[in-house]
Enzyme design. Structure first.
Site, PDB file in Angstrom:
ATOM      1  N   SER A 118       1.280  -1.118  -0.183  1.00  0.00           N
ATOM      2  CA  SER A 118      -0.206   0.200   0.152  1.00  0.00           C
ATOM      3  C   SER A 118       1.330   1.379  -0.350  1.00  0.00           C
ATOM      4  O   SER A 118       0.730   2.414  -0.051  1.00  0.00           O
ATOM      5  CB  SER A 118      -0.850   0.014   0.999  1.00  0.00           C
ATOM      6  OG  SER A 118      -1.774  -0.718   1.439  1.00  0.00           O
ATOM      7  N   HIS A 139      -2.132  -3.035  -6.892  1.00  0.00           N
ATOM      8  CA  HIS A 139      -2.366  -2.408  -5.303  1.00  0.00           C
ATOM      9  C   HIS A 139      -4.222  -3.036  -5.410  1.00  0.00           C
ATOM     10  O   HIS A 139      -4.931  -2.506  -5.747  1.00  0.00           O
ATOM     11  CB  HIS A 139      -2.315  -1.256  -5.610  1.00  0.00           C
ATOM     12  CG  HIS A 139      -2.571  -0.098  -3.591  1.00  0.00           C
ATOM     13  ND1 HIS A 139      -3.495   0.478  -3.636  1.00  0.00           N
ATOM     14  CD2 HIS A 139      -2.383  -1.162  -2.349  1.00  0.00           C
ATOM     15  CE1 HIS A 139      -3.700   0.698  -2.171  1.00  0.00           C
ATOM     16  NE2 HIS A 139      -3.282  -0.731  -1.176  1.00  0.00           N
ATOM     17  N   GLU A 151      -5.435  -0.204  -8.393  1.00  0.00           N
ATOM     18  CA  GLU A 151      -4.056   0.432  -8.762  1.00  0.00           C
ATOM     19  C   GLU A 151      -2.644  -0.469  -9.190  1.00  0.00           C
ATOM     20  O   GLU A 151      -2.238  -0.871  -8.775  1.00  0.00           O
ATOM     21  CB  GLU A 151      -4.208   1.494  -7.908  1.00  0.00           C
ATOM     22  CG  GLU A 151      -4.917   1.996  -7.470  1.00  0.00           C
ATOM     23  CD  GLU A 151      -5.253   2.871  -6.380  1.00  0.00           C
ATOM     24  OE1 GLU A 151      -5.485   3.892  -6.502  1.00  0.00           O
ATOM     25  OE2 GLU A 151      -4.269   2.236  -5.125  1.00  0.00           O
ATOM     26  N   ASN A 190      -5.629   6.083  -2.198  1.00  0.00           N
ATOM     27  CA  ASN A 190      -5.819   6.967  -0.433  1.00  0.00           C
ATOM     28  C   ASN A 190      -5.376   8.386  -0.784  1.00  0.00           C
ATOM     29  O   ASN A 190      -5.489   9.035   0.666  1.00  0.00           O
ATOM     30  CB  ASN A 190      -4.800   5.789  -0.504  1.00  0.00           C
ATOM     31  CG  ASN A 190      -4.930   4.587   0.415  1.00  0.00           C
ATOM     32  OD1 ASN A 190      -6.286   4.223   0.750  1.00  0.00           O
ATOM     33  ND2 ASN A 190      -4.239   3.933   0.526  1.00  0.00           N
TER      34      ASN A 190
END
Ligand SMILES: NC(=O)c1ccc[n+]([C@@H]2O[C@H](COP(=O)([O-])OP(=O)(O)OC[C@H]3O[C@@H](n4cnc5c(N)ncnc54)[C@H](O)[C@@H]3O)[C@@H](O)[C@H]2O)c1
Length: 282
Positions: A118, A139, A151, A190
């Protein structure tokens, strides 16, 4: 169909493997711990069989999908004939680099090597191998059996062919992939989540509204399923706090400074659902 190997059978690795198998891929799932492998296989069985109970999957398909994941503690056996390897071990740079060095030695010359990290862009890991052009980030989101997005992030040395194969693998697995052409902390999701959540904390710290009203505004006005404070309680306020502290320390950017009220919650151990109280009581 492509042959996939997944390294690390924790919360992410187990479901990445099962998601691929549900879409017809043969998957080798490797972990250093026999016990963890057994736990993940059992947990996957529960998820897949619940689909049968709900009438969303036929029993024979479920049995086949479960059988397509084979578990092993032997890394050489796991990756020896893989087209693509996804690493999902602990979020520890040294552990990941050691695994990539081993993958370089054990995986076929043409295999793509992906990390599900991450926070660590592949440039921090790929130079542990002699094939940085075959390495990138893929991801996934928790829980992988539910969350559709992947991702795909290219590092400075990732080749076009590697990117194409990772995007194709995500599709083969029944997932939607987006491509980041350059590494950036937090990737897309994120970063946007952090930006919105930081704004929510600023409104709270400035006394503009209560956290309950900020959650209500975001849930009713933006149609998010959970407002930022409810979401924080769900993920763990220590996780939210540490992510901010990491971004603040690594960038020095005031925008990422953790909220005073968030820090106070973490200091007294009110971490959300898992401790019975965070912003809300459970
Ligand atoms: N949990 C999330 O919400 C989430 C979301 C996206 C990405 N990620 C990333 O996925 C990765 C895994 O996270 P997780 O939550 O599944 O962790 P986890 O702690 O649940 O699982 C990690 C697994 O790796 C295994 N492992 C550790 N060292 C190993 C080694 N040398 N060889 C083989 N197996 C080894 C452990 O036994 C464990 O089963 C991390 O990089 C994390 O950043 C996590």
């Amino acid at each position: 169909m492509s042959r996939l190997a997944v390294i690390g059978a924790g919360s992410m690795g187990a479901q990445i493997a099962q998601q691929a198998a549900l879409n017809g891929l043969s998957v080798r799932l490797q972990d250093q711990s026999e016990e963890q492998l057994a736990k993940s296989i059992e947990s996957n069985r529960g998820h897949v069989m619940r689909r049968v109970e709900k009438g969303r999957l036929l029993q024979p398909q479920a049995v086949e999908a479960l059988a397509r994941v084979s578990a092993t503690t032997d890394l050489a056996e796991a990756v020896g004939d893989a087209d693509l390897v996804i690493e999902a071990v602990f979020e520890d740079l040294d552990v990941k680099r050691a695994i990539f060095a081993e993958l370089d030695r054990l995986a076929p010359a043409g295999a793509v090597l992906a990390s599900n990290s991450s926070t660590m862009g592949i440039s921090k890991i790929a130079d542990a191998t002699k094939r940085p052009e075959s390495c990138l980030n893929m991801h996934f989101f928790y829980p992988v059996l539910v969350m559709d997005l992947v991702e795909v992030v290219r590092g400075p040395h990732t080749s076009d062919e590697t990117v194409g194969r990772a995007m194709a693998m995500a599709r083969e697995m029944g997932r939607t992939a987006v491509l980041l052409n350059k590494e950036i902390d937090g990737f897309i999701v994120n970063r946007i989540l952090h930006a919105a959540t930081q704004e929510a904390y600023r409104l709270l710290d400035a006394g503009i509204a209560t956290f309950e009203d900020i959650d209500t505004a975001v849930e009713k006005g933006l149609n998010w399923p959970l407002g930022p404070f409810r979401l924080g309680d769900f993920s763990g306020l220590d996780v939210t706090y540490n992510a901010r502290l990491h971004m603040y320390r690594s960038t020095g950017d005031e925008r990422y400074r953790p909220s005073a009220q968030l820090e106070a919650k973490v200091k007294v151990g009110k971490l959300g659902r898992k401790t019975g109280e965070g912003w809300y009581k459970y």
